[in-house]
Design an enzyme around this catalytic site. Sequence first.
Site, PDB file in Angstrom:
ATOM      1  N   GLY A  11       0.814  -1.205   0.000  1.00  0.00           N
ATOM      2  CA  GLY A  11       0.000   0.000   0.000  1.00  0.00           C
ATOM      3  C   GLY A  11       0.848   1.254   0.000  1.00  0.00           C
ATOM      4  CG  ASP A  69       9.184   5.050  10.471  1.00  0.00           C
ATOM      5  OD1 ASP A  69       8.898   3.873  10.195  1.00  0.00           O
ATOM      6  OD2 ASP A  69       9.120   5.500  11.629  1.00  0.00           O
ATOM      7  CG  PHE A 152      -1.938   1.056   3.379  1.00  0.00           C
ATOM      8  CD1 PHE A 152      -0.862   1.130   4.251  1.00  0.00           C
ATOM      9  CD2 PHE A 152      -2.047   2.024   2.394  1.00  0.00           C
ATOM     10  CE1 PHE A 152       0.082   2.147   4.154  1.00  0.00           C
ATOM     11  CE2 PHE A 152      -1.107   3.046   2.274  1.00  0.00           C
ATOM     12  CZ  PHE A 152      -0.044   3.105   3.161  1.00  0.00           C
ATOM     13  N   GLY A 153      -3.391  -0.035   6.481  1.00  0.00           N
ATOM     14  CA  GLY A 153      -3.045   0.365   7.846  1.00  0.00           C
ATOM     15  C   GLY A 153      -4.261   0.860   8.610  1.00  0.00           C
ATOM     16  CE1 TYR A 154      -3.494   1.244  14.051  1.00  0.00           C
ATOM     17  CE2 TYR A 154      -1.540   1.992  12.874  1.00  0.00           C
ATOM     18  CZ  TYR A 154      -2.113   1.269  13.897  1.00  0.00           C
ATOM     19  OH  TYR A 154      -1.325   0.565  14.770  1.00  0.00           O
ATOM     20  CG  HIS A 192       0.754  10.835   6.843  1.00  0.00           C
ATOM     21  ND1 HIS A 192      -0.424  10.375   6.280  1.00  0.00           N
ATOM     22  CD2 HIS A 192       1.482   9.719   7.119  1.00  0.00           C
ATOM     23  CE1 HIS A 192      -0.405   9.061   6.246  1.00  0.00           C
ATOM     24  NE2 HIS A 192       0.741   8.636   6.730  1.00  0.00           N
ATOM     25  NE  ARG A 193       3.822   7.107   2.985  1.00  0.00           N
ATOM     26  CZ  ARG A 193       2.754   6.536   3.548  1.00  0.00           C
ATOM     27  NH1 ARG A 193       1.575   6.563   2.946  1.00  0.00           N
ATOM     28  NH2 ARG A 193       2.857   5.932   4.699  1.00  0.00           N
TER      29      ARG A 193
END
Length: 211
Positions: A11, A69, A152-154, A192-193
Amino acid sequence: MLICAATGNAGKLKEIRRILEAQGHQVKSQKELGITLEPEETGTTFAENALIKAKAICEASGLPTLADDSGLMVEALGGAPGVYSARYCGRHGDDEANNDKLLAELAGVEEGKRAAKFVSAVCFYLPEGRFVTYLGECPGRVIFERRGTNGFGYDPLFVPDEVGLAEGGVRPNSEGRTYAELEAIEKDAISHRGKAMALLDKNLAAFLNEG
Protein backbone atom coordinates in the site's frame (compact mmCIF):
# COMPACT_ATOMS: atom_id res chain seq x y z
CA MET A 1 15.56 9.86 -12.07
CA LEU A 2 15.46 6.18 -11.10
CA ILE A 3 14.68 5.92 -7.41
CA CYS A 4 14.58 2.88 -5.15
CA ALA A 5 11.63 2.79 -2.77
CA ALA A 6 12.74 1.24 0.50
CA THR A 7 9.53 -0.48 1.53
CA GLY A 8 7.92 -3.89 1.49
CA ASN A 9 4.48 -2.47 2.20
CA ALA A 10 2.39 -2.79 -0.96
CA GLY A 11 0.00 0.00 0.00
CA LYS A 12 2.80 2.41 0.86
CA LEU A 13 4.68 1.52 -2.34
CA LYS A 14 1.60 2.21 -4.44
CA GLU A 15 1.22 5.63 -2.83
CA ILE A 16 4.93 6.53 -3.13
CA ARG A 17 5.05 5.38 -6.76
CA ARG A 18 1.91 7.35 -7.62
CA ILE A 19 3.34 10.55 -6.15
CA LEU A 20 6.89 10.19 -7.51
CA GLU A 21 5.85 9.13 -11.01
CA ALA A 22 3.55 12.15 -11.19
CA GLN A 23 6.68 14.19 -10.50
CA GLY A 24 8.46 12.56 -13.45
CA HIS A 25 10.58 9.97 -11.65
CA GLN A 26 10.85 6.21 -12.20
CA VAL A 27 10.42 4.04 -9.13
CA LYS A 28 11.64 0.52 -8.44
CA SER A 29 10.84 -1.17 -5.16
CA GLN A 30 13.58 -2.92 -3.25
CA LYS A 31 11.82 -6.21 -3.99
CA GLU A 32 11.92 -5.51 -7.72
CA LEU A 33 15.65 -4.91 -7.35
CA GLY A 34 16.12 -8.21 -5.53
CA ILE A 35 16.88 -6.63 -2.15
CA THR A 36 15.45 -8.59 0.76
CA LEU A 37 17.20 -6.60 3.51
CA GLU A 38 14.87 -5.41 6.26
CA PRO A 39 16.78 -2.92 8.44
CA GLU A 40 15.91 -2.96 12.13
CA GLU A 41 13.98 0.18 13.03
CA THR A 42 15.72 1.14 16.24
CA GLY A 43 15.01 4.88 16.10
CA THR A 44 12.79 6.68 18.57
CA THR A 45 11.42 9.11 15.98
CA PHE A 46 9.96 8.75 12.49
CA ALA A 47 12.90 10.70 11.05
CA GLU A 48 15.47 8.40 12.66
CA ASN A 49 13.76 5.28 11.32
CA ALA A 50 13.39 6.75 7.83
CA LEU A 51 17.12 7.49 7.75
CA ILE A 52 18.01 3.99 8.96
CA LYS A 53 15.98 2.43 6.16
CA ALA A 54 17.06 4.84 3.43
CA LYS A 55 20.78 4.49 4.19
CA ALA A 56 20.74 0.69 4.37
CA ILE A 57 18.74 0.18 1.18
CA CYS A 58 20.71 2.84 -0.71
CA GLU A 59 23.94 1.05 0.17
CA ALA A 60 22.42 -2.24 -1.00
CA SER A 61 20.95 -0.89 -4.24
CA GLY A 62 23.48 1.74 -5.25
CA LEU A 63 20.57 3.98 -6.24
CA PRO A 64 19.10 7.16 -4.81
CA THR A 65 16.70 5.78 -2.24
CA LEU A 66 13.51 7.04 -0.69
CA ALA A 67 12.33 5.68 2.64
CA ASP A 68 9.30 6.67 4.64
CA ASP A 69 8.53 6.03 8.26
CA SER A 70 5.06 6.98 9.30
CA GLY A 71 2.42 6.31 11.85
CA LEU A 72 -0.62 7.41 13.76
CA MET A 73 -0.41 9.49 16.94
CA VAL A 74 -3.53 9.60 19.10
CA GLU A 75 -3.84 12.32 21.74
CA ALA A 76 -5.87 10.22 24.17
CA LEU A 77 -3.15 7.55 24.08
CA GLY A 78 -0.30 9.95 24.74
CA GLY A 79 0.85 9.85 21.12
CA ALA A 80 0.65 6.07 20.72
CA PRO A 81 0.97 3.99 18.64
CA GLY A 82 3.50 6.43 17.12
CA VAL A 83 6.69 4.83 15.79
CA TYR A 84 5.27 1.45 16.77
CA SER A 85 2.23 1.85 14.49
CA ALA A 86 3.15 -1.01 12.14
CA ARG A 87 3.73 -3.41 15.03
CA TYR A 88 1.26 -2.09 17.60
CA CYS A 89 -0.31 -5.51 18.11
CA GLY A 90 3.10 -7.16 18.58
CA ARG A 91 3.41 -8.40 15.00
CA HIS A 92 4.75 -6.27 12.16
CA GLY A 93 2.32 -5.38 9.38
CA ASP A 94 -0.86 -7.03 10.73
CA ASP A 95 -3.27 -4.24 9.83
CA GLU A 96 -6.39 -5.94 11.15
CA ALA A 97 -4.87 -6.76 14.53
CA ASN A 98 -3.38 -3.26 14.81
CA ASN A 99 -6.79 -1.72 14.14
CA ASP A 100 -8.44 -4.05 16.63
CA LYS A 101 -5.96 -3.04 19.34
CA LEU A 102 -6.44 0.65 18.57
CA LEU A 103 -10.21 0.33 18.91
CA ALA A 104 -9.80 -1.60 22.15
CA GLU A 105 -7.44 1.02 23.60
CA LEU A 106 -9.93 3.76 22.72
CA ALA A 107 -12.99 1.94 24.04
CA GLY A 108 -14.93 4.36 26.22
CA VAL A 109 -13.23 7.45 24.80
CA GLU A 110 -15.97 9.76 23.56
CA GLU A 111 -16.09 11.18 20.06
CA GLY A 112 -14.86 14.65 20.96
CA LYS A 113 -11.71 13.28 22.57
CA ARG A 114 -10.43 11.05 19.75
CA ALA A 115 -8.18 13.60 18.02
CA ALA A 116 -5.22 12.12 16.17
CA LYS A 117 -2.73 12.87 13.44
CA PHE A 118 -0.82 10.87 10.88
CA VAL A 119 2.88 11.76 10.68
CA SER A 120 5.34 10.89 7.91
CA ALA A 121 9.10 11.34 7.67
CA VAL A 122 10.45 10.94 4.14
CA CYS A 123 14.20 10.51 3.77
CA PHE A 124 15.93 10.78 0.38
CA TYR A 125 19.43 9.28 0.52
CA LEU A 126 22.12 9.49 -2.18
CA PRO A 127 24.87 6.88 -2.77
CA GLU A 128 27.47 9.57 -1.95
CA GLY A 129 26.09 9.75 1.59
CA ARG A 130 24.12 12.98 1.48
CA PHE A 131 20.49 12.90 2.57
CA VAL A 132 17.55 15.12 3.29
CA THR A 133 14.44 14.47 5.39
CA TYR A 134 11.03 16.13 5.29
CA LEU A 135 8.07 15.78 7.64
CA GLY A 136 4.37 15.90 6.89
CA GLU A 137 1.34 15.76 9.18
CA CYS A 138 -2.37 15.29 8.67
CA PRO A 139 -4.72 16.10 11.58
CA GLY A 140 -8.02 14.33 12.10
CA ARG A 141 -9.73 11.88 14.43
CA VAL A 142 -10.24 8.17 15.03
CA ILE A 143 -13.74 6.81 14.56
CA PHE A 144 -15.45 3.83 16.19
CA GLU A 145 -15.54 1.34 13.31
CA ARG A 146 -13.77 0.72 10.02
CA ARG A 147 -15.05 2.40 6.84
CA GLY A 148 -13.69 2.20 3.29
CA THR A 149 -11.50 -0.10 1.25
CA ASN A 150 -9.14 2.24 -0.61
CA GLY A 151 -6.44 2.46 2.03
CA PHE A 152 -4.23 0.36 4.25
CA GLY A 153 -3.05 0.37 7.85
CA TYR A 154 -5.19 2.60 10.04
CA ASP A 155 -6.79 4.36 7.03
CA PRO A 156 -10.29 2.87 7.61
CA LEU A 157 -10.39 4.35 11.12
CA PHE A 158 -8.94 7.81 10.43
CA VAL A 159 -11.05 10.79 9.35
CA PRO A 160 -8.89 13.72 8.17
CA ASP A 161 -10.02 17.27 8.82
CA GLU A 162 -9.72 18.16 5.12
CA VAL A 163 -9.81 16.54 1.68
CA GLY A 164 -8.06 17.56 -1.53
CA LEU A 165 -9.76 19.01 -4.60
CA ALA A 166 -9.20 17.84 -8.17
CA GLU A 167 -8.58 21.41 -9.30
CA GLY A 168 -6.10 21.98 -6.48
CA GLY A 169 -6.47 23.18 -2.92
CA VAL A 170 -8.43 21.61 -0.08
CA ARG A 171 -11.81 21.85 1.60
CA PRO A 172 -13.26 20.73 4.94
CA ASN A 173 -14.08 17.03 5.14
CA SER A 174 -17.73 17.80 5.85
CA GLU A 175 -18.83 14.25 4.92
CA GLY A 176 -16.53 12.73 7.53
CA ARG A 177 -14.97 10.30 5.08
CA THR A 178 -12.01 8.20 6.19
CA TYR A 179 -8.63 8.00 4.47
CA ALA A 180 -9.86 4.68 3.06
CA GLU A 181 -12.94 6.31 1.52
CA LEU A 182 -11.03 9.02 -0.35
CA GLU A 183 -9.97 8.94 -3.98
CA ALA A 184 -6.22 9.13 -4.60
CA ILE A 185 -6.27 12.77 -5.64
CA GLU A 186 -8.30 13.70 -2.55
CA LYS A 187 -5.89 11.90 -0.24
CA ASP A 188 -2.53 12.84 -1.78
CA ALA A 189 -3.23 16.57 -1.40
CA ILE A 190 -3.79 16.36 2.35
CA SER A 191 -2.09 13.16 3.50
CA HIS A 192 0.94 13.15 5.78
CA ARG A 193 2.99 11.32 3.15
CA GLY A 194 1.70 13.54 0.34
CA LYS A 195 2.76 16.68 2.25
CA ALA A 196 6.24 15.31 3.00
CA MET A 197 6.66 14.22 -0.62
CA ALA A 198 5.54 17.63 -1.88
CA LEU A 199 8.27 19.26 0.20
CA LEU A 200 10.80 16.81 -1.20
CA ASP A 201 9.70 17.56 -4.76
CA LYS A 202 9.87 21.30 -4.15
CA ASN A 203 13.40 21.14 -2.79
CA LEU A 204 14.90 18.12 -4.58
CA ALA A 205 16.53 20.02 -7.46
CA ALA A 206 18.29 22.41 -5.09
CA PHE A 207 19.43 19.51 -2.90
CA LEU A 208 20.88 17.65 -5.88
CA ASN A 209 22.62 20.78 -7.15
CA GLU A 210 24.32 21.26 -3.79
CA GLY A 211 26.48 18.26 -4.60
